[in-house]
Scaffold this motif. Structure first.
Motif, PDB file in Angstrom:
ATOM      1  N   PHE A  82       0.850  -1.189   0.000  1.00 37.49           N
ATOM      2  CA  PHE A  82       0.000   0.000   0.000  1.00 37.49           C
ATOM      3  C   PHE A  82       0.881   1.232   0.000  1.00 37.49           C
ATOM      4  N   ARG A  90      -3.907   4.088  -0.596  1.00 37.83           N
ATOM      5  CA  ARG A  90      -4.155   3.400  -1.863  1.00 37.83           C
ATOM      6  C   ARG A  90      -3.456   2.048  -1.858  1.00 37.83           C
ATOM      7  N   PHE A  91      -4.168   1.029  -2.344  1.00 42.51           N
ATOM      8  CA  PHE A  91      -3.514  -0.273  -2.551  1.00 42.51           C
ATOM      9  C   PHE A  91      -4.058  -0.892  -3.823  1.00 42.51           C
ATOM     10  N   GLU A  92      -3.300  -1.797  -4.409  1.00 41.72           N
ATOM     11  CA  GLU A  92      -3.739  -2.487  -5.621  1.00 41.72           C
ATOM     12  C   GLU A  92      -3.002  -3.810  -5.740  1.00 41.72           C
ATOM     13  N   GLY A  93      -3.606  -4.718  -6.532  1.00 40.29           N
ATOM     14  CA  GLY A  93      -2.997  -6.022  -6.760  1.00 40.29           C
ATOM     15  C   GLY A  93      -3.185  -6.998  -5.620  1.00 40.29           C
ATOM     16  N   TRP A  94      -4.151  -6.749  -4.739  1.00 38.41           N
ATOM     17  CA  TRP A  94      -4.382  -7.659  -3.626  1.00 38.41           C
ATOM     18  C   TRP A  94      -5.276  -8.824  -4.042  1.00 38.41           C
ATOM     19  N   ALA A 107      -8.179  -3.514  -5.775  1.00 37.13           N
ATOM     20  CA  ALA A 107      -7.536  -2.204  -5.599  1.00 37.13           C
ATOM     21  C   ALA A 107      -8.514  -1.280  -4.894  1.00 37.13           C
ATOM     22  N   CYS A 108      -7.981  -0.313  -4.145  1.00 35.52           N
ATOM     23  CA  CYS A 108      -8.855   0.591  -3.389  1.00 35.52           C
ATOM     24  C   CYS A 108      -8.166   1.919  -3.153  1.00 35.52           C
ATOM     25  N   ASP A 109      -8.935   2.995  -3.205  1.00 35.83           N
ATOM     26  CA  ASP A 109      -8.509   4.315  -2.755  1.00 35.83           C
ATOM     27  C   ASP A 109      -9.453   4.720  -1.630  1.00 35.83           C
ATOM     28  N   ARG A 121     -11.996  -1.615  -6.817  1.00 36.92           N
ATOM     29  CA  ARG A 121     -12.029  -2.274  -8.119  1.00 36.92           C
ATOM     30  C   ARG A 121     -11.488  -3.686  -7.939  1.00 36.92           C
TER      31      ARG A 121
END
Length: 398
Positions: A82, A90-94, A107-109, A121
């Protein structure tokens, strides 16, 4: 001005959550657990002006578990990167799990500047039907007409799913969802085969649910390009339609007979077979008042066999054509069926029937022409007596 720059830092998310749980939006979360490691943590701002404070960092979260009233089950993530920029995390690819459901490429903001909000998303979602049903039933029991089919089971698979949650102060969270449905298989003890869904799109905005271009199959029955708009707020409407539908009685009758308010059907009809091909069906009306729903359709029937509990022989309709239209009246919605020369037989007796049948909350009205060479009047009296038993007061159906 104050500037702090640190190397690696480790923290317990449960402790941090307890400290920060008064932040708007976090009141809908019961618990947040896990371990976080921060890298390149930077804090800057004027010491006596908190509005100027800014925090920047990146890191990894491990063994994350989030329990919230907004989720059907705890969200779990083994490990994921993150970054934190001021008021945005923000994080993505989880890859995450939600009870028996899975979310890939998540992914999230999360932004708490102004009205707190979260934008999510996921590349792919595999959702447990049982968990979704239980969650929906517990949150909106009065709006859920699926109890006779419970318990539901199966899996729904989505792609390109997006969701946005906002948390306005003093109000319930606002939820928006947009996802493409790939496939689904939904089972119920009342269904002899699973309900299969493919294609279609799902959109949810607050109390509004919209389904676009959905194809569905149940046994030999199928519906093409089904669309739905439903608003379960007070005074909300239902608007459902499809391009075509082919219905086999043996597929749907067991489920329909178990619906609330269908006691008479269960007591009078032991079974139903045959094919109904429907063009352009639509159903409209107030969602919370089925008595005012209006049906419109044109149907061709073939090889219909209706086994009753009060006749010695089944009712057979080899072929026929029906047209349905819903109209409003002082007594509510009335569904009028026009029958065009349908052939009907009970044992050795046969007839050709045409005319109108009108269904309303207060009565069923028949205006039929029957042409037959011979009829067993005992059978007519049985049908008449059965209809009279279903009517209030001293009214007579024949």
């Amino acid at each position: 001005p104050v500037v702090v720059d640190r190397g690696d830092e480790f923290g317990d998310l449960a402790e941090s959550f307890n400290i920060c749980r008064n932040i708007p939006g976090l009141e809908f979360f019961r618990a947040v657990e896990g371990r976080v490691s921060l890298r390149n943590a930077q804090f800057a701002g004027k010491a006596l002006k908190p509005e100027t404070w800014r925090f920047r960092s990146e890191g990894v979260i491990q063994n994350l578990q989030v329990d919230s009233e907004l989720l059907p089950a705890p969200l779990k993530v083994a490990s994921g990167p993150f970054e934190w920029r001021s008021t945005v995390v923000r994080f993505e690819g989880w890859d995450a799990s939600l009870g028996e459901s899975t979310l890939n490429g998540l992914a999230c903001d999360f932004d708490w500047s102004g009205t707190p909000s979260a934008s999510l998303r996921a590349e792919a979602v595999s959702a447990s039907v049982a968990e979704l049903y239980d969650f929906w039933a517990s949150s909106r029991p009065q709006d859920l007409p699926l109890e006779p089919l419970a318990p539901l089971s199966g899996t729904i698979r989505f792609s390109g799913a997006q969701a946005r949650l906002s948390f306005p102060a003093g109000r319930s969270p606002r939820v928006e969802v947009d996802a493409a449905l790939n496939t689904a298989a939904i089972g119920s003890p009342r269904l002899d085969a699973p309900l299969i869904l493919n294609s279609g799109r799902l959109l949810l905005q607050g109390s509004h649910l919209e389904v676009q271009d959905l194809n569905a199959a149940l046994g030999k029955s199928e519906i093409r390009r089904f669309r739905l708009h439903a608003d379960w707020s007070e005074g909300g409407d239902l608007d459902a339609a499809a391009e075509t539908a082919v219905i086999h009685g043996e597929d749907l009758f067991p489920a329909v007979a178990g619906w609330p308010g269908m006691n008479a059907v269960r007591e009078d009809i032991a079974g139903l077979r045959g094919i109904v091909a429907v063009s352009g069906p639509s159903l409209k009306g107030p969602l919370r008042d089925p008595r005012r729903w209006r049906l419109k359709a044109v149907a061709e029937v073939a090889d219909i066999v209706i086994a009753t509990t009060f006749l010695d022989e089944p009712i057979r309709i080899p072929a026929g054509r029906l047209a349905a239209a819903g109209v409003e009246s002082s007594e509510g919605s009335v569904t009028e069926w026009r029958i065009d020369a349908a052939r009907l037989s009970i044992g050795p007796d046969a007839a050709v029937v045409n005319g109108d049948i009108a269904f309303s909350p207060a009565e069923t009205r028949l205006d039929l022409n029957v042409v037959a060479e011979s009829l067993d009047w005992n059978e007519i009296e049985r049908i008449s007596a059965r209809m009279a038993a279903r009517r209030p007061g001293e009214s007579r159906p024949v």
